[in-house]
Enzyme design. Structure first.
Site, PDB file in Angstrom:
ATOM      1  N   ASN A 123       3.932  20.062   8.370  1.00  0.00           N
ATOM      2  CA  ASN A 123       5.107  20.572   9.082  1.00  0.00           C
ATOM      3  C   ASN A 123       5.234  19.944  10.463  1.00  0.00           C
ATOM      4  OD1 ASN A 123       5.379  22.181   6.847  1.00  0.00           O
ATOM      5  ND2 ASN A 123       4.486  23.996   7.812  1.00  0.00           N
ATOM      6  N   HIS A 183       2.553  14.637   9.804  1.00  0.00           N
ATOM      7  CA  HIS A 183       3.905  14.069   9.847  1.00  0.00           C
ATOM      8  C   HIS A 183       4.557  14.174  11.217  1.00  0.00           C
ATOM      9  CE1 HIS A 183       4.064  14.898   5.235  1.00  0.00           C
ATOM     10  NE2 HIS A 183       3.381  13.803   5.524  1.00  0.00           N
ATOM     11  N   CYS A 187       7.385   0.858  22.420  1.00  0.00           N
ATOM     12  CA  CYS A 187       6.795   0.341  23.686  1.00  0.00           C
ATOM     13  C   CYS A 187       5.756   1.303  24.234  1.00  0.00           C
ATOM     14  CB  CYS A 187       7.907   0.118  24.719  1.00  0.00           C
ATOM     15  SG  CYS A 187       8.446   1.635  25.532  1.00  0.00           S
ATOM     16  N   CYS A 235      15.121   4.952  25.955  1.00  0.00           N
ATOM     17  CA  CYS A 235      13.763   4.865  26.513  1.00  0.00           C
ATOM     18  C   CYS A 235      13.870   4.407  27.964  1.00  0.00           C
ATOM     19  CB  CYS A 235      12.948   3.861  25.693  1.00  0.00           C
ATOM     20  SG  CYS A 235      11.365   3.437  26.432  1.00  0.00           S
ATOM     21  N   CYS A 280      12.089   0.696  28.250  1.00  0.00           N
ATOM     22  CA  CYS A 280      12.624  -0.558  27.675  1.00  0.00           C
ATOM     23  C   CYS A 280      14.077  -0.459  27.252  1.00  0.00           C
ATOM     24  CB  CYS A 280      11.760  -0.998  26.477  1.00  0.00           C
ATOM     25  SG  CYS A 280      12.050  -0.016  24.992  1.00  0.00           S
ATOM     26  N   GLY A 337       1.979  26.778   0.737  1.00  0.00           N
ATOM     27  CA  GLY A 337       3.393  26.525   0.989  1.00  0.00           C
ATOM     28  C   GLY A 337       3.812  25.086   0.872  1.00  0.00           C
ATOM     29  N   THR A 338       3.236  24.365  -0.089  1.00  0.00           N
ATOM     30  CA  THR A 338       3.671  22.987  -0.280  1.00  0.00           C
ATOM     31  C   THR A 338       3.921  22.722  -1.756  1.00  0.00           C
ATOM     32  OG1 THR A 338       3.144  20.646   0.064  1.00  0.00           O
ATOM     33  CG2 THR A 338       1.272  22.110  -0.359  1.00  0.00           C
ATOM     34  N   PRO A 387       4.540  31.199  -3.818  1.00  0.00           N
ATOM     35  CA  PRO A 387       5.182  32.127  -4.763  1.00  0.00           C
ATOM     36  C   PRO A 387       5.578  31.452  -6.075  1.00  0.00           C
ATOM     37  CG  PRO A 387       6.623  31.689  -2.883  1.00  0.00           C
ATOM     38  CD  PRO A 387       5.336  30.991  -2.625  1.00  0.00           C
TER      39      PRO A 387
HETATM   40  C1  BV8 Z   1       3.959   6.432   2.989  1.00  0.00           C
HETATM   41  C2  BV8 Z   1       8.549  14.463   8.551  1.00  0.00           C
HETATM   42  C3  BV8 Z   1       3.349   4.161   2.695  1.00  0.00           C
HETATM   43  C4  BV8 Z   1      10.001  14.153   8.690  1.00  0.00           C
HETATM   44  C5  BV8 Z   1       8.065  14.201   6.166  1.00  0.00           C
HETATM   45  C6  BV8 Z   1       6.761   7.437  -5.523  1.00  0.00           C
HETATM   46  C7  BV8 Z   1       5.634   8.131  -5.926  1.00  0.00           C
HETATM   47  C8  BV8 Z   1       4.706   8.597  -4.998  1.00  0.00           C
HETATM   48  C9  BV8 Z   1       4.916   8.365  -3.634  1.00  0.00           C
HETATM   49  C10 BV8 Z   1       6.036   7.702  -3.259  1.00  0.00           C
HETATM   50  C11 BV8 Z   1       6.961   7.225  -4.177  1.00  0.00           C
HETATM   51  N1  BV8 Z   1       7.936   6.609  -3.490  1.00  0.00           N
HETATM   52  C12 BV8 Z   1       7.673   6.659  -2.164  1.00  0.00           C
HETATM   53  C13 BV8 Z   1       6.514   7.320  -2.017  1.00  0.00           C
HETATM   54  C14 BV8 Z   1       5.839   7.630  -0.771  1.00  0.00           C
HETATM   55  C15 BV8 Z   1       6.553   8.786  -0.080  1.00  0.00           C
HETATM   56  C16 BV8 Z   1       6.611  10.007  -0.967  1.00  0.00           C
HETATM   57  O1  BV8 Z   1       5.606  10.661  -1.184  1.00  0.00           O
HETATM   58  N2  BV8 Z   1       7.806  10.297  -1.514  1.00  0.00           N
HETATM   59  C17 BV8 Z   1       7.954  11.464  -2.363  1.00  0.00           C
HETATM   60  C18 BV8 Z   1       9.316  12.103  -2.121  1.00  0.00           C
HETATM   61  C19 BV8 Z   1       7.798  11.020  -3.807  1.00  0.00           C
HETATM   62  N3  BV8 Z   1       5.745   9.045   1.068  1.00  0.00           N
HETATM   63  C20 BV8 Z   1       5.981   8.376   2.205  1.00  0.00           C
HETATM   64  O2  BV8 Z   1       6.908   7.621   2.369  1.00  0.00           O
HETATM   65  C21 BV8 Z   1       4.945   8.590   3.301  1.00  0.00           C
HETATM   66  N4  BV8 Z   1       4.548   7.315   3.797  1.00  0.00           N
HETATM   67  O3  BV8 Z   1       3.660   6.668   1.845  1.00  0.00           O
HETATM   68  O4  BV8 Z   1       3.771   5.202   3.581  1.00  0.00           O
HETATM   69  C22 BV8 Z   1       4.606   3.505   2.183  1.00  0.00           C
HETATM   70  C23 BV8 Z   1       5.131   2.451   2.919  1.00  0.00           C
HETATM   71  C24 BV8 Z   1       6.281   1.831   2.439  1.00  0.00           C
HETATM   72  C25 BV8 Z   1       6.918   2.253   1.241  1.00  0.00           C
HETATM   73  C26 BV8 Z   1       6.382   3.342   0.523  1.00  0.00           C
HETATM   74  C27 BV8 Z   1       5.231   3.984   0.997  1.00  0.00           C
HETATM   75  C28 BV8 Z   1       5.543   9.382   4.444  1.00  0.00           C
HETATM   76  C29 BV8 Z   1       5.792  10.812   3.988  1.00  0.00           C
HETATM   77  C30 BV8 Z   1       6.170  11.676   5.212  1.00  0.00           C
HETATM   78  C31 BV8 Z   1       7.651  11.990   5.175  1.00  0.00           C
HETATM   79  N5  BV8 Z   1       7.955  12.903   6.289  1.00  0.00           N
HETATM   80  N6  BV8 Z   1       8.279  15.008   7.216  1.00  0.00           N
HETATM   81  C32 BV8 Z   1      10.841  15.399   8.709  1.00  0.00           C
HETATM   82  O5  BV8 Z   1      10.306  16.513   8.624  1.00  0.00           O
HETATM   83  O6  BV8 Z   1      12.071  15.236   8.832  1.00  0.00           O
HETATM   84  S1  BV8 Z   1       7.853  14.895   4.648  1.00  0.00           S
HETATM   85  C33 BV8 Z   1       8.700  16.380   4.648  1.00  0.00           C
HETATM   86  O7  BV8 Z   1       8.896  16.723   3.313  1.00  0.00           O
HETATM   87  C34 BV8 Z   1       7.915  17.508   5.227  1.00  0.00           C
HETATM   88  O8  BV8 Z   1       7.125  17.162   6.323  1.00  0.00           O
HETATM   89  C35 BV8 Z   1       7.078  17.970   4.079  1.00  0.00           C
HETATM   90  O9  BV8 Z   1       5.837  17.353   4.106  1.00  0.00           O
HETATM   91  C36 BV8 Z   1       7.834  17.453   2.910  1.00  0.00           C
HETATM   92  C37 BV8 Z   1       8.330  18.622   2.140  1.00  0.00           C
HETATM   93  O10 BV8 Z   1       7.212  19.021   1.394  1.00  0.00           O
HETATM   94  P1  BV8 Z   1       6.647  20.520   1.464  1.00  0.00           P
HETATM   95  O11 BV8 Z   1       6.022  20.758   2.773  1.00  0.00           O
HETATM   96  O12 BV8 Z   1       5.823  20.649   0.258  1.00  0.00           O
HETATM   97  O13 BV8 Z   1       7.900  21.454   1.420  1.00  0.00           O
HETATM   98  P2  BV8 Z   1       8.852  21.699   0.175  1.00  0.00           P
HETATM   99  O14 BV8 Z   1      10.150  22.244   0.670  1.00  0.00           O
HETATM  100  O15 BV8 Z   1       8.855  20.471  -0.662  1.00  0.00           O
HETATM  101  O16 BV8 Z   1       8.115  22.852  -0.643  1.00  0.00           O
HETATM  102  C38 BV8 Z   1       8.031  24.126  -0.049  1.00  0.00           C
HETATM  103  C39 BV8 Z   1       7.028  24.885  -0.877  1.00  0.00           C
HETATM  104  O17 BV8 Z   1       6.825  26.140  -0.233  1.00  0.00           O
HETATM  105  C40 BV8 Z   1       7.494  25.154  -2.294  1.00  0.00           C
HETATM  106  O18 BV8 Z   1       6.437  24.916  -3.198  1.00  0.00           O
HETATM  107  C41 BV8 Z   1       7.835  26.657  -2.269  1.00  0.00           C
HETATM  108  O19 BV8 Z   1       7.574  27.291  -3.504  1.00  0.00           O
HETATM  109  C42 BV8 Z   1       6.866  27.147  -1.216  1.00  0.00           C
HETATM  110  N7  BV8 Z   1       7.260  28.375  -0.525  1.00  0.00           N
HETATM  111  C43 BV8 Z   1       8.505  28.863  -0.305  1.00  0.00           C
HETATM  112  N8  BV8 Z   1       8.425  30.035   0.385  1.00  0.00           N
HETATM  113  C44 BV8 Z   1       7.097  30.272   0.590  1.00  0.00           C
HETATM  114  C45 BV8 Z   1       6.357  29.219   0.020  1.00  0.00           C
HETATM  115  N9  BV8 Z   1       5.017  29.167   0.058  1.00  0.00           N
HETATM  116  C46 BV8 Z   1       4.378  30.182   0.663  1.00  0.00           C
HETATM  117  N10 BV8 Z   1       5.012  31.224   1.247  1.00  0.00           N
HETATM  118  C47 BV8 Z   1       6.363  31.302   1.219  1.00  0.00           C
HETATM  119  N11 BV8 Z   1       6.986  32.350   1.784  1.00  0.00           N
HETATM  120 ZN    ZN Z   2      10.627   1.787  24.969  1.00  0.00          ZN
END
Ligand code: BV8
Ligand code: ZN
Length: 254
Positions: free
Chosen positions: A108, A125, A137, A154, A157, A194-195, A221
């Site tokens: 998060n 993240h 920079c 910035c 720069c 929660g992921t 959940p």
């Molecule tokens: C990288 C910051 C190398 C920004 C975020 C194909 C296959 C596998 C991987 C990939 C692929 N294609 C591309 C990739 C890599 C990609 C990726 O994984 N894509 C996914 C979509 C397939 N990853 C990346 O790009 C990462 N970097 O790999 O670099 C690279 C280099 C070049 C090219 C490719 C790769 C970077 C990933 C970071 C992205 N940034 N956040 C922002 O916030 O704006 S990710 C963002 O989404 C969030 O930070 C969070 O991590 C994510 C959402 O996931 P969750 O946290 O799980 O949340 P979500 O809503 O999905 O689920 C909520 C859950 O909570 C549910 O299960 C629900 O049931 C539950 N819930 C609901 N209520 C409750 C609860 N649980 C408990 N209590 C409750 N009350």
């Molecule tokens: Zn700068």
């Protein structure tokens, strides 16, 4: 008001947690849901349903239209303005007081774990409360201190400032990823809270923990991509399950 009842807590889990020397937790957007912060995937409220993250949370989107991306983050920060940590965040902060070593790893960017008093947090993240120079920079600042321009420039720069978060197709901060991998490889219990466990490399961490002998627990959940690969599933909201788990494991002195 947090809805939901705590599921039954397996005695084996409570005993394992009570005896644990090192506990780690990996949190996702769901831990902030009960603070009113929309998650990415929950269809009825999820940002994912409203916006296509590949149009917003990527370097190319920012390069193509910096103001559009900046405004989306400014809107998300507005949503956070009234958000407070919920009992789930506070329960995680409490665990750190009960075990010799506790490491909190979060996907998060909302800063609510810090607000609940947790320390030593591994932010995989980044954090929406910070901005940094898009040219790299070295300028990093508090979003609140940035000029009101959209996006601001910035001071060093002149390039645009950007949210200090990790976008899709960007590498995670190496130090954060290394700290997270070390924490999950050396813990007795990993709580995965929660992921949806679909964003990599964060989603690989629970598998690494299990391979290294940790007891892996899912608190959610709904079922996820991870549900079949954990030792215990506590099917309920974090704000209900975590306080119940802490109270059952470390009951207050009579
Ligand atoms: C990288 C910051 C190398 C920004 C975020 C194909 C296959 C596998 C991987 C990939 C692929 N294609 C591309 C990739 C890599 C990609 C990726 O994984 N894509 C996914 C979509 C397939 N990853 C990346 O790009 C990462 N970097 O790999 O670099 C690279 C280099 C070049 C090219 C490719 C790769 C970077 C990933 C970071 C992205 N940034 N956040 C922002 O916030 O704006 S990710 C963002 O989404 C969030 O930070 C969070 O991590 C994510 C959402 O996931 P969750 O946290 O799980 O949340 P979500 O809503 O999905 O689920 C909520 C859950 O909570 C549910 O299960 C629900 O049931 C539950 N819930 C609901 N209520 C409750 C609860 N649980 C408990 N209590 C409750 N009350
Ligand atoms: Zn700068």
């Amino acid at each position: 008001m947090i809805r939901g009842r705590a599921p039954a807590l397996p005695l084996a889990l409570v005993e394992r947690l009570r005896a644990a020397r090192t506990v780690a937790a990996l949190t996702g957007a769901g831990v902030s849901a009960e603070s009113g912060v929309p998650t990415f995937r929950d269809a009825q409220t999820g940002l994912w349903a409203t916006f296509d993250p590949t149009q917003l949370a990527t370097p190319s989107a920012f390069a193509r239209n910096p103001k559009f991306v900046w405004d989306w983050y400014a809107w998300r920060r507005e949503l956070l303005a009234g958000a407070r940590p919920n009992p789930g965040h506070h329960a995680l902060a409490a665990i750190a007081r009960h075990v010799p070593q506790f490491r909190l790893i979060t996907q998060n960017v909302d800063g609510l774990h810090q607000a609940a008093g947790s320390a030593g947090i591994v932010e995989l993240h980044g954090n929406i409360g910070r901005v940094r120079c898009s040219r790299g920079c070295g300028t990093v600042a508090r979003w609140a201190d940035a000029s009101p321009d959209e996006p601001p420039r910035c001071a060093t720069c002149g390039a645009f400032l950007r949210p200090d978060v990790v976008w899709f197709e960007e590498m995670l901060p190496p130090a954060a990823l290394a700290a997270a991998e070390d924490a999950v490889r050396h813990c007795d219990v990993l709580l995965v809270i929660g992921t949806a466990a679909e964003v990599y490399p964060a989603a690989a961490l629970p598998h690494a923990a299990r391979q290294c002998g940790a007891t892996v627990v899912e608190i959610n959940p709904r079922p996820t991509a991870l549900s079949d690969d954990v030792h215990h599933v506590l099917r309920g909201p974090a704000g209900v399950v975590l306080p119940a788990l802490v109270a059952a494991t470390w009951p207050p002195p009579k």
